[in-house]
Design a protein around this motif. Sequence first.
Motif, PDB file in Angstrom:
ATOM      1  N   SER B  52      50.173  37.955  46.154  1.00  0.00           N
ATOM      2  CA  SER B  52      49.961  38.050  44.704  1.00  0.00           C
ATOM      3  C   SER B  52      48.758  37.241  44.230  1.00  0.00           C
ATOM      4  O   SER B  52      48.322  37.393  43.091  1.00  0.00           O
ATOM      5  N   CYS B  53      48.199  36.379  45.094  1.00  0.00           N
ATOM      6  CA  CYS B  53      47.043  35.583  44.676  1.00  0.00           C
ATOM      7  C   CYS B  53      45.753  36.409  44.705  1.00  0.00           C
ATOM      8  O   CYS B  53      44.724  35.972  44.190  1.00  0.00           O
ATOM      9  N   LEU B  54      45.793  37.584  45.308  1.00  0.00           N
ATOM     10  CA  LEU B  54      44.564  38.366  45.487  1.00  0.00           C
ATOM     11  C   LEU B  54      44.226  39.166  44.228  1.00  0.00           C
ATOM     12  O   LEU B  54      45.127  39.611  43.504  1.00  0.00           O
ATOM     13  N   PRO B  55      42.926  39.382  44.006  1.00  0.00           N
ATOM     14  CA  PRO B  55      42.548  40.361  42.985  1.00  0.00           C
ATOM     15  C   PRO B  55      43.114  41.733  43.352  1.00  0.00           C
ATOM     16  O   PRO B  55      43.354  42.022  44.533  1.00  0.00           O
ATOM     17  N   ALA B  56      43.303  42.563  42.341  1.00  0.00           N
ATOM     18  CA  ALA B  56      43.848  43.905  42.585  1.00  0.00           C
ATOM     19  C   ALA B  56      42.933  44.671  43.540  1.00  0.00           C
ATOM     20  O   ALA B  56      41.711  44.486  43.521  1.00  0.00           O
ATOM     21  N   PRO B  57      43.520  45.520  44.381  1.00  0.00           N
ATOM     22  CA  PRO B  57      42.681  46.309  45.300  1.00  0.00           C
ATOM     23  C   PRO B  57      41.950  47.429  44.572  1.00  0.00           C
ATOM     24  O   PRO B  57      42.317  47.809  43.459  1.00  0.00           O
ATOM     25  N   LEU B  58      40.904  47.942  45.209  1.00  0.00           N
ATOM     26  CA  LEU B  58      40.301  49.189  44.753  1.00  0.00           C
ATOM     27  C   LEU B  58      41.366  50.283  44.773  1.00  0.00           C
ATOM     28  O   LEU B  58      42.346  50.189  45.518  1.00  0.00           O
ATOM     29  N   GLU B  59      41.150  51.331  44.000  1.00  0.00           N
ATOM     30  CA  GLU B  59      42.135  52.418  43.944  1.00  0.00           C
ATOM     31  C   GLU B  59      42.311  53.103  45.298  1.00  0.00           C
ATOM     32  O   GLU B  59      43.327  53.749  45.557  1.00  0.00           O
ATOM     33  N   THR B  60      41.331  52.945  46.180  1.00  0.00           N
ATOM     34  CA  THR B  60      41.439  53.531  47.523  1.00  0.00           C
ATOM     35  C   THR B  60      42.292  52.690  48.459  1.00  0.00           C
ATOM     36  O   THR B  60      42.620  53.121  49.559  1.00  0.00           O
ATOM     37  N   GLY B  61      42.581  51.436  48.073  1.00  0.00           N
ATOM     38  CA  GLY B  61      43.349  50.559  48.939  1.00  0.00           C
ATOM     39  C   GLY B  61      42.532  49.880  50.015  1.00  0.00           C
ATOM     40  O   GLY B  61      43.088  49.304  50.953  1.00  0.00           O
ATOM     41  N   SER B  62      41.211  49.906  49.903  1.00  0.00           N
ATOM     42  CA  SER B  62      40.370  49.227  50.894  1.00  0.00           C
ATOM     43  C   SER B  62      40.768  47.763  51.017  1.00  0.00           C
ATOM     44  O   SER B  62      41.177  47.122  50.040  1.00  0.00           O
ATOM     45  N   SER B  63      40.631  47.225  52.225  1.00  0.00           N
ATOM     46  CA  SER B  63      41.095  45.852  52.503  1.00  0.00           C
ATOM     47  C   SER B  63      40.228  44.781  51.843  1.00  0.00           C
ATOM     48  O   SER B  63      40.662  43.650  51.698  1.00  0.00           O
ATOM     49  N   ILE B  64      39.000  45.112  51.457  1.00  0.00           N
ATOM     50  CA  ILE B  64      38.150  44.093  50.837  1.00  0.00           C
ATOM     51  C   ILE B  64      38.643  43.858  49.411  1.00  0.00           C
ATOM     52  O   ILE B  64      38.772  44.784  48.624  1.00  0.00           O
ATOM     53  N   ARG B  65      38.939  42.590  49.090  1.00  0.00           N
ATOM     54  CA  ARG B  65      39.474  42.297  47.764  1.00  0.00           C
ATOM     55  C   ARG B  65      38.501  41.510  46.901  1.00  0.00           C
ATOM     56  O   ARG B  65      38.633  41.488  45.691  1.00  0.00           O
ATOM     57  N   LYS B  66      37.568  40.827  47.556  1.00  0.00           N
ATOM     58  CA  LYS B  66      36.581  40.085  46.772  1.00  0.00           C
ATOM     59  C   LYS B  66      35.426  39.693  47.685  1.00  0.00           C
ATOM     60  O   LYS B  66      35.639  39.367  48.855  1.00  0.00           O
ATOM     61  N   THR B  67      34.220  39.755  47.151  1.00  0.00           N
ATOM     62  CA  THR B  67      33.021  39.288  47.844  1.00  0.00           C
ATOM     63  C   THR B  67      32.456  38.136  47.028  1.00  0.00           C
ATOM     64  O   THR B  67      32.116  38.312  45.858  1.00  0.00           O
ATOM     65  N   ILE B  68      32.387  36.963  47.627  1.00  0.00           N
ATOM     66  CA  ILE B  68      31.900  35.787  46.894  1.00  0.00           C
ATOM     67  C   ILE B  68      30.491  35.460  47.374  1.00  0.00           C
ATOM     68  O   ILE B  68      30.259  35.229  48.565  1.00  0.00           O
TER      69      ILE B  68
END
Lengths: 120, 309
Positions: B52-68
Amino acid sequence: MNQGVLLCKLDDLPDNSSRGFLPDAQGQDTVFIVRRGSKLYGYSDVCPHYGDTALPWKKDVYLDAGGDYIVCAAHGALFTPDTGECVKGPCRGDFLTPLKITVTAEQDVVLLCESRGKEQ
Amino acid sequence: MNIIGPDLLIFGVDDVEACKQFALDYGLTQASEHRFVALDGTGIDIYSKDDSCLPAPLETGSSIRKTIYGVADTATVDAIYDELSKDREVKRLDDGSIEAVDDMGFVLGFQVTMRKPLDMPAEKINAPGAPAQRPANETGVSKDFTPEPRTLSHVVYFVPDYKKAEAFYAERLGFITTDRFSHVGPFMRPAGTTDHHTLFFLNTPPHMKGIEHFTFHMSGPTTVVQAGNRMVEKGYQSFWGPGRHIFGSNWFWYFKSPFGCNMEFDADMDLHDDNWDAREALPGADNSQVFLLQYREKWAPMGPPPPKG
């Protein structure tokens, strides 16, 4: 009568497991089987996305963590084990190439060669 | 905008333990429960996709959740805040970083970079006519090898509209296009680095949107191949390589991974400054690499025929 290739014994395939066979010159398997109870589903180890790359990130690891879907590890495509249909990922709507698998009275798991299609 | 490059990629994955083991075998060091880093402290965070700490996923469900992205200083963070606040929500997080969503839907963060300066030699080569990089009695290779990824190199996204994506990164964040594949997408570098690219887009249907691969820089071609060879010996499966790209000149070896995308080793990338005119080429095998090799188990020709049995 079909000519077949002996892959393994049925006991070598635990329920809800997957396993690859018939490695190519680079050591990557060219076919794989998923077992669901008494049913075996065999496919060519080729993702329909590019039609030229194998699915797993590690030998024999064709299923997701929950064992629900076949996964192509290149881009995370998911396929239903019983139909081979891609339900998520680049090749959504495409199908893995199915293979004919039979289990003999001696519990040998045999790939029927006439079914190998693109592998030939 | 003095953006230096990607500091951290945050993943939400299906099989956390498999990804952690993969990261270790790739050569990253575990810095905390979730974080795996290269020598300069850049790296990846691995979480369960349901965390639950992660940003919401892309609508495709790709594993990348954030790029810093790492930037030079707090003034740059503030400048990005002001720029992006013009037309979207920008959050200030407790750690001093900011967070916003790009025009494709990818979640971005910006922070004063956490990368440590590296001071170590590149892989050294000797060639007739050139000063020796390895002096007498300094050997070049050893079977004893530990892969040491140096820094997070680049990330590649599948995007449904590369022109829109390129415009966002160029116009809003000051990225520069170094080269491009026609109708596919641009290679881009932020203004704070001379690396040929830290970002590349592949134009694809919307249902593919997400991460295509990510990679860390190694010390040179030999360590790319040694690291990849070691992955194969550990049972991991090659996707593409080893070989050498044309755009960027970087050596590559891609592996399928449990991250839901490919993970690459790369080395010896071209550097560019503002005196470079972007090239354009048609996509395809011939323009993607100068050569492509394939793994073979170790073998050697050795002396006479084997004894007859």
